[in-house]
Design an enzyme around this catalytic site. Structure first.
Site, PDB file in Angstrom:
ATOM      1  N   HIS A  57       2.024   4.342  -3.166  1.00 18.99           N
ATOM      2  CA  HIS A  57       1.705   5.752  -2.975  1.00 18.99           C
ATOM      3  C   HIS A  57       3.304   6.389  -3.839  1.00 18.99           C
ATOM      4  CE1 HIS A  57      -1.691   6.151  -0.887  1.00 18.99           C
ATOM      5  NE2 HIS A  57      -1.135   5.453   0.057  1.00 18.99           N
ATOM      6  N   HIS A 100       0.795  -1.232   0.203  1.00 19.42           N
ATOM      7  CA  HIS A 100       0.019   0.031  -0.051  1.00 19.42           C
ATOM      8  C   HIS A 100       0.969   1.050  -0.007  1.00 19.42           C
ATOM      9  CE1 HIS A 100      -3.624   2.288   1.308  1.00 19.42           C
ATOM     10  NE2 HIS A 100      -2.735   2.987   1.829  1.00 19.42           N
ATOM     11  N   GLU A 101       1.951   1.206   1.013  1.00 21.22           N
ATOM     12  CA  GLU A 101       2.735   2.302   0.958  1.00 21.22           C
ATOM     13  C   GLU A 101       3.659   2.549  -0.315  1.00 21.22           C
ATOM     14  OE1 GLU A 101       2.764   4.958   3.075  1.00 21.22           O
ATOM     15  OE2 GLU A 101       1.220   3.967   4.225  1.00 21.22           O
TER      16      GLU A 101
END
Length: 219
Positions: free
Chosen positions: A26, A22-23
């Site tokens: 980004h 998820h990170e």
């Protein structure tokens, strides 16, 4: 104790992948739109060790799982990784590109949930064996944690991804005023969690998403 150890073993990989990728997403999308901050910090990587936060990635999810296992009741399993550094001012079109950077994390959770659903379908169709049940449980855990993180992060509360998506979509004056809520976002989230409001908001979304996956993949 054996039950707790097996629960932690089943959930470890899905949780670490869900939180760290998820990170990383980004950072990757931020670089695509002109901000190399995460890239220069070495955070655009699939190596989970670069993203793990000892508290948010390990202690909090493990604690929730332990309490749920001992109490015999489920709760909302969530966690976080070290935030990927993003300098929104370096994006080519900061306000518009913020939407895509923020949406990248929940989108990756959506894709991973589908991947775990495929694995669940394969395991459910396989001949029973020593690894069939653990695979089913791990795939189910993968679906669950990614559904939770996707739904949680899409809540329109800064600094959650949904809050930043809202800031990107709102007119400039409203966006600026809404962004000022960011320092209060985590306390607001904690209040929602401990009052039970967070579960009331999220469980219908999570259950609906899981039901949709079961219809699509036939399990």
């Amino acid at each position: 104790m054996d039950s707790l150890i097996s629960t932690l073993a089943i959930w470890a990989l899905p949780v670490v992948l869900a939180i760290t990728l998820h990170e990383a997403a980004h950072g990757y999308v931020a670089r695509h739109f002109g901000d190399p901050t995460a890239h220069l910090a070495g955070r655009i990587t699939l190596n989970p060790l670069r993203h793990i936060d000892p508290v948010g990635t390990i202690l909090v999810p493990a604690g929730i799982l332990a309490l749920s296992s001992l109490a015999g009741a489920g709760g909302i399993l969530f966690g976080w990784a070290k935030p990927v550094p993003v300098n929104f001012s370096r994006l080519r079109n900061p306000k518009a590109d913020m939407l895509w950077v923020a949406a990248a994390g929940p989108f990756v959770n959506f894709v991973m949930a589908i991947g775990w659903a495929v694995l669940f379908r394969i395991a459910a169709s396989a001949e029973p064996g020593a690894y069939t049940l653990p695979m089913l449980k791990m795939a189910d855990a993968g679906i669950q944690i990614n559904a939770v993180l996707m739904a949680l992060n899409l809540l329109p509360i800064p600094p959650l991804d949904g809050g930043r998506i809202a800031v990107s979509l709102l007119p400039d004056r409203l966006a600026w005023q809404y962004a000022r809520l960011e320092p209060y976002g985590f306390p607001i989230l904690l209040v929602l969690l401990f009052t039970g409001v967070l579960g009331t908001l999220l469980w219908p979304l999570i259950a609906g998403f899981r039901y949709l996956l079961s219809l699509v993949f036939g399990f």
